[in-house]
Design a protein around this motif. Structure first.
Motif, mmCIF file in Angstrom:
data_model
loop_
_atom_site.group_PDB
_atom_site.id
_atom_site.type_symbol
_atom_site.label_atom_id
_atom_site.label_comp_id
_atom_site.label_asym_id
_atom_site.label_seq_id
_atom_site.Cartn_x
_atom_site.Cartn_y
_atom_site.Cartn_z
ATOM 1 N N PHE A 284 0.843 -1.204 0.000
ATOM 2 C CA PHE A 284 0.000 0.000 0.000
ATOM 3 C C PHE A 284 0.872 1.246 0.000
ATOM 4 N N PHE A 285 1.848 1.290 0.881
ATOM 5 C CA PHE A 285 2.698 2.469 1.009
ATOM 6 C C PHE A 285 3.669 2.609 -0.173
ATOM 7 N N VAL A 286 4.152 1.472 -0.677
ATOM 8 C CA VAL A 286 5.019 1.519 -1.863
ATOM 9 C C VAL A 286 4.241 2.091 -3.051
ATOM 10 N N ALA A 287 2.979 1.658 -3.204
ATOM 11 C CA ALA A 287 2.149 2.147 -4.301
ATOM 12 C C ALA A 287 1.840 3.630 -4.137
ATOM 13 N N VAL A 288 1.540 4.056 -2.911
ATOM 14 C CA VAL A 288 1.265 5.475 -2.644
ATOM 15 C C VAL A 288 2.469 6.325 -3.049
ATOM 16 N N ASN A 289 3.648 5.874 -2.662
ATOM 17 C CA ASN A 289 4.862 6.612 -2.981
ATOM 18 C C ASN A 289 5.109 6.645 -4.492
ATOM 19 N N ALA A 290 4.904 5.499 -5.153
ATOM 20 C CA ALA A 290 5.144 5.425 -6.591
ATOM 21 C C ALA A 290 4.186 6.327 -7.362
ATOM 22 N N VAL A 291 2.893 6.197 -7.072
ATOM 23 C CA VAL A 291 1.894 6.994 -7.779
ATOM 24 C C VAL A 291 2.069 8.478 -7.465
ATOM 25 N N GLY A 292 2.498 8.789 -6.235
ATOM 26 C CA GLY A 292 2.723 10.175 -5.846
ATOM 27 C C GLY A 292 3.855 10.836 -6.599
ATOM 28 N N HIS A 293 4.760 10.024 -7.159
ATOM 29 C CA HIS A 293 5.889 10.557 -7.931
ATOM 30 C C HIS A 293 5.768 10.166 -9.403
ATOM 31 N N ARG A 294 4.543 10.079 -9.871
ATOM 32 C CA ARG A 294 4.269 9.605 -11.232
ATOM 33 C C ARG A 294 5.001 10.423 -12.287
ATOM 34 N N ASP A 295 4.932 11.741 -12.196
ATOM 35 C CA ASP A 295 5.549 12.590 -13.224
ATOM 36 C C ASP A 295 7.072 12.480 -13.206
ATOM 37 N N ARG A 296 7.649 12.424 -12.019
ATOM 38 C CA ARG A 296 9.106 12.316 -11.914
ATOM 39 C C ARG A 296 9.595 10.969 -12.422
ATOM 40 N N ASN A 297 8.878 9.909 -12.098
ATOM 41 C CA ASN A 297 9.299 8.558 -12.471
ATOM 42 C C ASN A 297 9.214 8.312 -13.968
ATOM 43 N N LYS A 298 8.293 9.007 -14.628
ATOM 44 C CA LYS A 298 8.044 8.710 -16.041
ATOM 45 C C LYS A 298 9.275 8.933 -16.910
ATOM 46 N N SER A 299 10.156 9.824 -16.486
ATOM 47 C CA SER A 299 11.327 10.158 -17.305
ATOM 48 C C SER A 299 12.549 9.285 -17.003
ATOM 49 N N ALA A 300 12.445 8.403 -16.004
ATOM 50 C CA ALA A 300 13.593 7.567 -15.620
ATOM 51 C C ALA A 300 13.902 6.557 -16.727
ATOM 52 N N GLY A 301 15.187 6.319 -16.986
ATOM 53 C CA GLY A 301 15.593 5.423 -18.063
ATOM 54 C C GLY A 301 15.703 3.964 -17.640
ATOM 55 N N ARG A 302 15.982 3.091 -18.613
ATOM 56 C CA ARG A 302 16.145 1.649 -18.368
ATOM 57 C C ARG A 302 17.504 1.188 -18.897
#
Length: 311
Positions: A284-302
């Motif tokens: 629950f908390f991992v998902a909250v943190n991930a979704v809360g940083h949706r815009d920042r995470n979208k640009s991360a590379g692989r």
């Protein structure tokens, strides 16, 4: 439809207790489609391995496995072409394909993974192992993502990363069990580096070195789990929670193999029901943190992660 849903729920509960726990967190419609897709994947895997819901085993020769694979390919093609099936797993798949537009290439990518087992393929390099992981698990992540409404190519890649991480974890956990049925998914170049002859992998004197390689695999999976965490930030909230929980449960299995030393394979590494529930709460908390940083995470590379060509 209701009977197919019940069949699929039963299949996931008996075939994968870990994923079944996490799947409870999906909304009703998503859970139904996810479990139906799982039922088909489980059925195909069992047909090739001569198992029932991932348990037991009947020895099949190469020709029998290939004949079974051909039957799976034929029945899958019929479903994609809009024909019906009397086999519950394929009838369930038909519902999923109709509702979510699962691509033919993804369904047959999974069957290609089963073909690697049917033909007793060998894995010389880490890239060979990752290729296998994609075809038996990564593409399942891609299809699951489609069910969750994902359209973005980058998010699809991260869904595949989670499936690859799961399979790397499974390989590390099941090294000895796989060896007993004549399979080895560890890269042969890794075995050569540790001076472990493939035909002697079962000998006690190689156990410590073998565990070292399993640990390398667990550590390598961390890169794919990290990518998947970024990908889950782009999912609907309930889906992110379910996926985060599944990630934590499977990752825990790998970490336990890592920490157990040479005793890791004295029994099958499992996670207790209580600990799974704990991971559902953490998810629950991992998902909250991930979704809360949706815009920042979208640009991360692989960078450096295995990617299916032209996918």
């Amino acid at each position: 439809m209701e009977n197919l849903a019940s069949y699929s729920e039963m299949t996931i509960k008996q075939g994968s207790k870990s994923f079944a726990k996490a799947a409870m967190l999906f909304d009703k419609d998503t859970r139904q489609s996810v479990t139906m897709l799982y039922a088909w994947c489980r059925y195909c895997d069992d047909v090739i391995d001569g198992q029932t819901l991932g348990h037991g085993s009947r020895t099949l020769d190469r020709e029998e496995k290939l004949e079974r694979l051909r039957l799976l390919q034929t029945e899958t093609a019929r479903i994609v072409d809009g024909q019906s099936s009397d086999i519950p797993a394929f009838a369930a798949l038909q519902q999923v394909v109709r509702k979510h537009g699962i691509a033919r290439r993804d369904l047959f990518d999974l069957l290609d993974g089963f073909a690697l087992d049917a033909t007793e393929a060998r894995f010389s390099t880490l890239n060979d192992t990752l290729h296998y992981c994609y075809h038996v698990a990564g593409v399942v992540g891609v299809m699951m993502a489609q069910i969750m409404g994902v359209k973005d190519r980058e998010v699809m890649h991260r869904a595949a990363d989670l499936g690859i991480a799961f399979q790397l974890t499974n390989i590390a956990r099941d090294v000895i069990d796989d060896m007993r049925i004549g399979r080895c998914y560890l890269p042969e170049e890794w075995l050569e580096r540790m001076r472990i002859p493939r035909e002697d992998i079962h000998l006690p004197q190689h156990r410590a070195a073998l565990h070292g390689l399993a640990c390398e695999l667990v550590e390598f999976a961390e890169h794919y789990y990290a990518s998947a965490r970024i990908g889950m930030s782009q999912l609907p909230w309930r889906c992110a929670w379910a996926i985060a929980s599944a990630l934590l449960i499977y990752r825990d299995i790998g970490l336990r193999v890592h920490s157990a030393g040479v005793d890791a394979w004295n029994g099958r590494t499992q996670i207790s029901s209580g600990r799974k529930i704990w991971h559902l709460c953490r998810g629950f908390f991992v998902a909250v943190n991930a979704v809360g940083h949706r815009d920042r995470n979208k640009s991360a590379g692989r960078t450096g992660l295995w990617t299916k060509a032209s996918s």
